[in-house]
Design a protein around this motif. Structure first.
Motif, PDB file in Angstrom:
ATOM      1  N   ASP A   1      -2.012   0.485  -4.477  1.00 48.89           N
ATOM      2  CA  ASP A   1      -2.773   1.710  -4.217  1.00 48.89           C
ATOM      3  C   ASP A   1      -2.684   2.603  -5.448  1.00 48.89           C
ATOM      4  OD1 ASP A   1      -3.889   1.283  -1.789  1.00 48.89           O
ATOM      5  OD2 ASP A   1      -2.343   2.295  -0.623  1.00 48.89           O
TER       6      ASP A   1
ATOM      7  N   SER B   1      -7.153  -1.480  -6.949  1.00 51.37           N
ATOM      8  CA  SER B   1      -6.706  -0.907  -5.678  1.00 51.37           C
ATOM      9  C   SER B   1      -7.023  -1.872  -4.545  1.00 51.37           C
ATOM     10  CB  SER B   1      -7.404   0.429  -5.416  1.00 51.37           C
ATOM     11  OG  SER B   1      -8.783   0.218  -5.141  1.00 51.37           O
ATOM     12  N   TRP B   2      -6.268  -1.761  -3.467  1.00 45.12           N
ATOM     13  CA  TRP B   2      -6.548  -2.576  -2.282  1.00 45.12           C
ATOM     14  C   TRP B   2      -7.962  -2.284  -1.765  1.00 45.12           C
ATOM     15  CZ3 TRP B   2      -3.803  -6.618  -1.240  1.00 45.12           C
ATOM     16  CH2 TRP B   2      -2.448  -6.657  -1.541  1.00 45.12           C
ATOM     17  N   ASP B   3      -8.367  -1.039  -1.835  1.00 47.19           N
ATOM     18  CA  ASP B   3      -9.709  -0.679  -1.376  1.00 47.19           C
ATOM     19  C   ASP B   3     -10.779  -1.384  -2.191  1.00 47.19           C
ATOM     20  OD1 ASP B   3      -8.726   0.957   0.585  1.00 47.19           O
ATOM     21  OD2 ASP B   3      -8.835   2.793  -0.614  1.00 47.19           O
TER      22      ASP B   3
ATOM     23  N   PRO C   1       0.818  -1.217   0.000  1.00 42.27           N
ATOM     24  CA  PRO C   1       0.000   0.000   0.000  1.00 42.27           C
ATOM     25  C   PRO C   1       0.853   1.270   0.000  1.00 42.27           C
ATOM     26  CG  PRO C   1      -0.954  -1.600   1.498  1.00 42.27           C
ATOM     27  CD  PRO C   1       0.350  -2.176   1.036  1.00 42.27           C
ATOM     28  N   GLN C   2       0.443   2.211  -0.853  1.00 38.26           N
ATOM     29  CA  GLN C   2       1.075   3.522  -1.022  1.00 38.26           C
ATOM     30  C   GLN C   2       2.420   3.466  -1.726  1.00 38.26           C
ATOM     31  OE1 GLN C   2      -0.371   6.641  -0.354  1.00 38.26           O
ATOM     32  NE2 GLN C   2      -2.111   5.211  -0.256  1.00 38.26           N
TER      33      GLN C   2
END
Length: 668
Positions: A607, A646-648, A554-555
């Motif tokens: 992300d 995306s992870w989301d 992430p990021q």
């Protein structure tokens, strides 16, 4: 003159005894002596002998022994000779075993007797000590006395384990009153006055007063509507009587069942071993303004019966009802205590009912909040033997046992139907079993879906910043989705959560995670590090798709830099080409079958920072999805379809797919 190896007799005492057994033995002998002296009201005085060494903190010195005095008939020649005889039968009609005095020397180093008795209208004084060698009576003297009344003083001196007795007389008095309670409560019997005091007669406590009336502040009898029960032994009906008492301010004591023989408490078992609701103290309020003061108490049931009188052991610490684990008699101690426990339960009716209802609520709350898959099982669960205030582990274990019992019974029912044992009732039997199987299956489904909910909560947490402002390690997300260093050969279906990404992945024939496909240092699909890939496939047939994943922390977005060698899209393309060229095999060493039309799916999970989105749009020519949480592109020449997610999106879509199940099964 006796010829007994006293030390060996003492060493061979095997019954369940304590220091109180020895003290009570002397007190009971004193009581029996007063019963034989009709010239005056019986009285027994117990005086504590304390250590001459003062405590540095000013507390009471330790008790080292006792002096027990009675105004009974004294040590007449008959009583003296009985004392000198092992297993004497002098008091056999009163339940005497002729052995109790030996228990005294197990706990005290010295037993000394001083006695005045009457013989031929004259008084005599006899004194002696109990020996430890071949003679039971040693250092004896006997001669005329100036006494005007008979009496006996027995001194138990030099206790062997100093800490086995409390220093406070109040505590000792309570313990003695509890053990001697049968003498105070036996119908049609007038117990002599029994007093405990210091050696100088100060701080006297009358043991009889503990139960002298119904407003006692320490011990109080509970009226019973049923005070007896019957058990059958060898076609003979044995009668047992029970009396129930409240013991207030019990500290660490538990409610108990005491079995009595010849007015003496012999054995004691916890009541909650039969009725779990007795495991904690009860409470009541004393009369007074504002409802009075609350006080706690335990319950003690005393059981009497001729059967118990006949079968008490030699040491009076147990009953001779079994040998080698097998009952000698058809009536066991457990039978007696079970019946007594049921009477105690009825006597405490409303309190027990409230506790049973609370236990039922505790179990139901556990099922509703933590284990909804047990809703079917809890309907038929018998909570009678479950501990009061059970822990979550105890509830779960009981529910699991009940579930197993259901499954065993279902298998038996199915086997019976299939065997044609109930052919005439086939239809109703089949309907009943099918319904039960349906409920059992629903139970397992709820369990599985509830675990999914917990996994999604954990997965969501793994994508958040920690307290230090950093993202979780790569290994955490890896282990949630698929354990490291594993594949479908060693990782069970229930041990991975590929459904988080795509439900279809659950049906993959093989999955490789952090294991080189060709051994050694060859490329390996690896979920432990976000920069490595993982490969999934169904059966090894050319028509079945091959799926490759590339995960990025992430990021993280440095992989889009021109100098980076970690371009995930190019990595997937190279990996697809290597597979198409036949460079890799299945985990079982077989050739991975592909054709020109074998479909490949590639997924990059990362992300979607503005930097990544700009890279996908301008350099990779990807198309954005309507929710803008993903991008896609079709590589026609190599039959590869790639999505960048995306992870989301992964988390949101997994929650959406499962939300309806959570709702329908009542666990949302």
């Amino acid at each position: 003159m006796s010829n007994v190896n006293v030390s060996r007799v003492i060493e061979n005492i095997r019954g369940v005894t304590t220091v109180y057994t020895a003290i009570v033995e002397v007190i009971v002998n004193a009581i029996q002596a007063t019963e034989q002296n009709s010239s005056q009201a019986g009285e027994v005085k117990i005086r504590a002998i304390r250590s001459a060494q003062l405590e540095a903190d000013g507390s009471l010195p330790d008790i080292t022994g006792f002096e027990i005095q009675d105004n009974g008939i004294g040590f007449t020649k008959e009583n003296r000779d009985s004392f000198d005889t092992l297993y004497t039968d002098l008091k056999i009609s009163d339940g005497g075993k002729g052995f109790g005095r030996f228990i005294c020397l197990k706990y005290f180093d010295r037993l000394q007797v001083e006695s005045d008795y009457k013989a031929q209208d004259s008084f005599f004084h006899r004194s002696f000590r109990m020996g430890k060698g071949k003679e039971i009576i040693v250092d004896e003297s006997n001669g005329p006395s100036k006494a005007s009344a008979s009496r006996t003083i027995v001194r138990l001196e030099w206790i062997k384990k100093m800490k086995s007795l409390d220093k406070r007389l109040e505590t000792i008095a309570r313990n003695l009153a509890e053990k001697l309670l049968p003498y105070f409560i036996t119908a049609n019997y007038n117990c002599p006055k029994i007093v405990l005091s210091e050696l100088d007669d100060s701080d006297a406590v009358v043991l009889n007063d503990f139960v002298s009336n119904q407003i006692s502040s320490v011990i109080q009898e509970i009226p019973l509507t049923k005070d007896s029960f019957e058990l059958t032994f060898d076609e003979t009906i044995e009668q047992f009587h029970i009396r129930l008492f409240k013991f207030f301010f019990p500290k660490n004591l538990k409610s108990r069942i005491s079995l009595v023989a010849h007015k003496r408490e012999v054995s004691s078992s916890v009541l909650h071993g039969y009725i779990p609701e007795f495991s904690e103290d009860f409470y009541e309020r004393t009369p007074g303004p504002d409802g009075g003061a609350a006080r706690n108490y335990i319950v003690k049931a005393y059981v009497f019966g001729r059967f118990l009188d006949r079968h008490v052991s030699l040491e009076r610490g147990s009953f001779d009802l079994s040998a080698g684990g097998e009952p000698l008699y058809k009536i066991t101690q457990d039978d007696i205590e079970t019946s007594a426990a049921e009477i105690a339960k009825e006597a405490l009716g409303s309190d027990i009912l409230i506790r049973q209802q609370k236990k039922q609520e505790d179990v139901q709350t556990y099922v509703d909040d933590l284990a909804p898959w047990h809703k079917y099982v809890v309907k038929s669960l018998d909570l009678t033997s479950m501990p009061y205030n059970p822990s979550a582990e105890e509830i779960e274990m009981r529910l699991q046992r009940e579930k197993y019992r259901h499954e065993v019974q279902l298998r038996k029912d199915v086997d019976q139907i299939l065997a044609g044992a109930a052919l005439g009732d086939l239809r109703p039997n089949v309907a009943r079993v099918v319904e039960a199987i349906s409920e059992s299956g629903k139970n397992d489904l709820v369990h599985y879906i509830a675990l999914r909910r917990n996994i999604l909560e954990l997965f969501g947490k793994s994508l958040e910043l920690d307290d230090g402002g950093a993202y979780q390690s790569e290994g955490l997300v890896h282990d949630i989705i698929f354990p490291r260093k594993g594949d479908t050969e060693i990782t069970a279906f229930n041990d991975h959560n590929l459904w988080i990404i795509d439900e279809r992945l659950n049906f993959s024939s093989y999955v490789s995670s952090d294991i080189p496909l060709n051994g050694g240092k060859s490329e390996r699909p690896d979920l432990a590090v976000y920069d490595k890939r993982i490969l999934f496939r169904g059966d090894n047939e050319a028509s079945n798709p091959i799926t490759i994943f590339e995960f990025k922390k992430p990021q993280r977005d440095d992989f889009v830099n021109p100098s980076s060698k970690d371009d995930p899209i190019q990595q997937i393309i190279r990996y697809v080409n290597s597979i198409r060229d036949g460079k890799y095999k299945t985990p079982k060493g077989k050739k991975m079958l592909v054709e020109t039309n074998t479909p490949f799916y590639g997924y990059v999970v990362c992300d979607l920072t503005s930097k990544v989105e700009e890279w996908l749009l301008r350099e990779k020519n990807f198309k954005v999805m309507p929710d803008r949480l993903g991008w896609f592109l079709w590589y026609e020449n190599i039959n590869l379809y790639i999505e960048v997610l995306s992870w989301d999106k992964i988390l949101r879509d997994a929650r959406l797919r499962n939300r309806i199940f959570f709702h329908k099964l009542g666990i949302s």
